[in-house]
Design a protein around this motif. Structure first.
Motif, mmCIF file in Angstrom:
data_model
loop_
_atom_site.group_PDB
_atom_site.id
_atom_site.type_symbol
_atom_site.label_atom_id
_atom_site.label_comp_id
_atom_site.label_asym_id
_atom_site.label_seq_id
_atom_site.Cartn_x
_atom_site.Cartn_y
_atom_site.Cartn_z
ATOM 1 N N GLY A 1 0.804 -1.223 0.000
ATOM 2 C CA GLY A 1 0.000 0.000 0.000
ATOM 3 C C GLY A 1 0.837 1.274 0.000
ATOM 4 O O GLY A 1 0.312 2.357 -0.196
ATOM 5 N N THR B 1 -3.384 -7.128 6.594
ATOM 6 C CA THR B 1 -4.188 -7.442 5.403
ATOM 7 C C THR B 1 -5.011 -6.189 5.113
ATOM 8 O O THR B 1 -5.042 -5.269 5.933
ATOM 9 N N PRO B 2 -5.707 -6.113 3.966
ATOM 10 C CA PRO B 2 -6.527 -4.919 3.714
ATOM 11 C C PRO B 2 -7.540 -4.648 4.829
ATOM 12 O O PRO B 2 -7.828 -3.499 5.142
ATOM 13 N N PHE C 1 -5.175 -3.506 8.178
ATOM 14 C CA PHE C 1 -3.992 -2.794 7.677
ATOM 15 C C PHE C 1 -3.144 -2.213 8.813
ATOM 16 O O PHE C 1 -1.985 -1.884 8.624
#
Length: 555
Positions: free
Chosen positions: A285, A357-358, A361
Motif C-alpha cells: 500500500g 491485510t486490507p 492494515f
C-alpha cells in the motif's frame, strides 16, 4: 564514486578526517593555531595503495549493497568472498561470528575495523528518571548510518534513507542536522502526506529563501540550508501513474530551481539548498518514488537492528531503571534480565503470525511497539514491584495493552493470550506461567491526595499521587471510577454524564488512562457509535488532571 569522494578528501597531516576533525579544523582556522598564530594550510596526506584499495571496497559495498536487507547482505558477502576475494582486499569476517563485510569500516590508518570501535556508551542515570523519548542507546546501525550520511552530505549531496517504521530514519537525520555548524548551516524539515500538492512544496521552499540577486534566491544571511523531507513517498499517484508532487522535488534538485508562479516562464534559481529525505519501504500500500528523483540521492537502507542490538537497547533501559539504588530487590532485578529477550521473542512471533491485510492494515508491529512496552515497564516504583509475581503481571499487562488492544477479532486476541503464556513457559518455566495468569489491570489513580493538616508549605504537592499499581478487585476499581464521575459531573458544567461501568467500559477507560499518562501519549480510538469513545476520553482526561479541547465538526 560519491562515497569515494567523501572518503578521500584533502586530508590534514595531523588531524583525523572525522566529523570531530573537521570541526576542530574549523575552530582552529577561526582562532588561528592553538597558540593563537595563523594556522598553516592543511598538507595533503598521501594515502597508500592498500588504503585506497580498501576505501574502494568500502564504497563498493555501500553503493551496490546499500539497499539490501540483512538476509541479502549475507548473500552479497558470500558472493564477494567466493568470486572476488582474490581481486579485492576484503576484511577478515571469519574472526567474528556472523560478521559480514557490512560490519567493517576503514580506519584513518587504512586498517579494517569493526563498527563497534566507533560506538559511545549510554549510561542510564541512577537516581533520576530521564525523559523516555530522549534516551538514545547507540548501536552499530546508528553509528554506521551516521557515518555514511556524514560522508555523503558533507559534499553537499542528497541522502535518502529507506527502512521500516521505527528503524530510526527520522531520528538519525534530525540528529545529523542538529550537529551541523549553526553558523554555516540552517536546517528545515517537513513531512509529506498523501495530500501534499506541488504548490504547497513550492510555496514552502520559497518561504525558506530570500532574494540574493536577479532571479537567484538562497537561505537567509548567506548561510546554507539542509531541507529534510520525511515520508517523501506519501504523495498520491494520479490516474496516469505520475507522482506530481515528487516531479517538482526532482526539478528543484535537478535544475537547481523551479518556474515562478507569479511570472509565467521566468525561472527561479535556488542556491545553497541541500535535500535529505526518508521513506518507508515501498509495497503493502506504500508508494515508490519516481526513478528520476531516486537517481538524485545516495540511498541507504536502515535495516531493523539484529536481536543482540535490540536486547542491548532494552538491557540499558530495563536494568537502568530496575537497579538496587531505586530499591528493587535482587529477584526482581534478575527477572528483568530474563524478560528482555522474552519480550523480543513475543514481538517476533506476533509480527510473523498476525500479518497486515486490507481489513487489518493496522497490524504493523514495529520497534516502536517494543519501545512502548518498556515505556510502561519503567514507569513504576520499587514499593509496588515487590516481587516476581507483580513484575510478571505488569509485563503481561503492558504486552496486552500494546499488542492485543489493536486486534479487531476475538480469535486474534485468544491466539495472543495463549502464545504469551506459551513463550513464558518455554523460556522461564511453568511457575512463571502461573504468575502471569491473573489479568490484573494497572492504573495510577487509586491513591488519595494527602489530608491537609494546615502545616504544609506553600509549595506542598496536594495533588493525587500517581502511582502505577495493580488493581486485583474490579469492584474497588468501579467505586473509584464512580467517585471520579460524580466529581466530574459536579465540576464540569453542562456535561452531566450518566455512565454504567460494566467490565468492558472499565477496561477501555484503563486503556485510555495508560496511554495519556505518558508524554507524547497519543491514542486513536476506533469503534461503533455509542461505545463510549468520547465520554470515556473526557473522564480519563479529568482523572489525569488534563484540560480537554474538542473540535466541533460541522458539515
Amino acid at each position: 564514486l560519491k562515497l569515494l569522494e567523501g572518503l578521500v578528501p584533502v586530508q590534514s597531516a595531523d588531524l583525523e578526517d572525522t566529523a570531530e576533525g573537521t570541526e576542530k579544523e574549523a575552530e582552529l582556522d577561526e582562532e588561528g593555531g592553538e597558540d593563537g598564530r595563523q594556522r598553516p594550510t592543511p598538507v595533503p596526506r598521501r594515502l597508500s595503495a592498500q588504503h585506497l584499495h580498501r576505501l574502494y571496497v568500502f564504497s563498493l559495498v555501500w553503493s551496490i549493497g546499500a539497499f539490501l536487507d540483512i538476509a541479502d547482505r549475507k548473500k552479497f558477502n558470500d558472493f564477494l568472498h567466493d568470486k572476488l576475494s582474490f581481486v579485492l582486499d576484503l576484511p577478515e569476517t571469519n574472526r567474528l561470528p556472523d560478521a559480514v563485510v557490512f560490519d567493517f569500516v576503514v580506519s584513518q590508518q587504512g586498517q579494517w575495523e569493526h563498527w563497534n570501535t566507533m560506538m559511545d556508551t549510554y549510561v542510564y542515570p541512577e537516581n533520576s528518571t530521564p525523559d523516555y523519548s530522549s534516551i538514545l542507546v547507540p548501536i552499530v546501525d546508528n553509528v554506521r548510518i551516521n557515518y555514511l550520511i556524514n560522508t555523503v552530505a558533507k559534499q553537499e549531496r542528497a541522502v535518502l534513507l529507506i527502512g521500516e517504521q521505527g528503524s530510526g530514519k527520522t531520528v538519525m537525520m534530525k540528529a545529523y542536522m542538529k550537529k551541523a555548524n549553526a553558523e554555516i548551516y540552517m536546517g528545515r524539515s517537513f513531512n509529506f502526506s498523501s495530500a501534499t500538492s506541488p504548490l504547497q512544496f513550492q510555496k514552502t521552499i520559497e518561504s525558506y529563501v530570500e532574494k540574493r540577486m536577479g532571479n537567484t534566491f538562497g537561505p537567509q544571511s548567506g548561510r546554507k540550508m539542509i531541507v529534510f523531507i520525511d515520508d517523501v513517498n506519501l504523495p498520491e499517484i494520479n490516474e496516469w501513474g505520475d507522482q506530481v508532487t515528487n516531479e517538482i522535488v526532482r526539478q528543484t534538485m535537478d535544475m537547481k530551481g523551479f518556474y515562478s508562479l507569479e511570472k509565467p516562464g521566468e525561472f527561479t534559481t535556488i542556491v545553497d539548498v541541500q535535500f535529505m529525505a526518508a521513506m518507508g519501504q515501498p509495497g503493502g500500500g506504500r508508494n515508490d518514488i519516481p526513478e528520476r528523483l531516486k537517481r538524485q540521492f545516495c540511498i541507504f537502507n536502515c535495516t531493523l537492528p539484529v536481536d543482540e542490538a535490540i536486547d542491548k537497547i532494552f538491557h540499558v533501559i530495563g536494568e537502568g531503571h530496575y537497579n538496587a539504588k531505586r530499591g528493587f530487590n535482587s529477584e526482581v532485578r534478575n527477572l528483568v534480565k530474563k524478560i528482555i529477550p522474552l519480550t523480543r521473542q513475543l514481538w517476533h512471533k506476533t509480527r510473523a503470525y498476525l500479518l497486515p491485510t486490507p481489513a487489518k492494515f493496522h497490524y504493523v508491529f514495529s520497534l516502536r511497539d517494543l519501545s512502548r512496552i518498556w515505556q510502561g515497564m519503567v514507569g513504576t516504583l520499587s514499593t509496588v514491584i515487590e516481587n516476581e509475581a507483580v513484575l510478571m503481571m505488569l509485563w503481561k499487562h503492558e504486552c496486552s495493552r500494546v499488542f492485543s488492544d489493536r486486534f479487531t477479532l476475538m480469535s486474534d486476541k485468544e491466539w495472543f493470550d495463549k502464545e504469551l503464556l506459551n513463550v513464558v513457559t518455554e523460556i522461564l518455566g511453568p511457575e512463571y506461567c502461573k504468575m502471569a495468569e491473573p489479568n490484573h489491570v494497572f492504573v495510577d489513580f487509586m491513591r488519595d491526595a494527602p489530608e491537609p493538616t494546615g502545616e504544609e508549605g506553600e509549595d506542598a504537592d496536594m495533588e493525587l499521587p500517581k502511582v502505577y499499581e495493580p488493581v486485583p478487585d474490579w469492584n474497588e476499581l468501579r467505586e473509584r471510577m464512580e467517585m471520579f464521575l460524580s466529581q466530574f459531573n459536579e465540576m464540569v458544567r453542562g456535561a452531566g454524564m450518566d455512565l454504567v461501568f460494566f467490565p468492558d467500559a472499565m477496561l477501555h477507560l484503563v486503556k485510555i488512562s495508560r496511554v495519556i499518562r505518558h508524554p507524547r501519549g497519543n491514542v486513536m480510538l476506533v469503534g461503533v457509535g455509542g461505545s463510549g469513545k468520547q465520554s470515556l476520553t473526557k473522564l480519563s482526561s479529568f482523572i489525569a488532571g488534563y484540560k480537554t479541547f474538542q473540535i466541533t465538526l460541522t458539515r
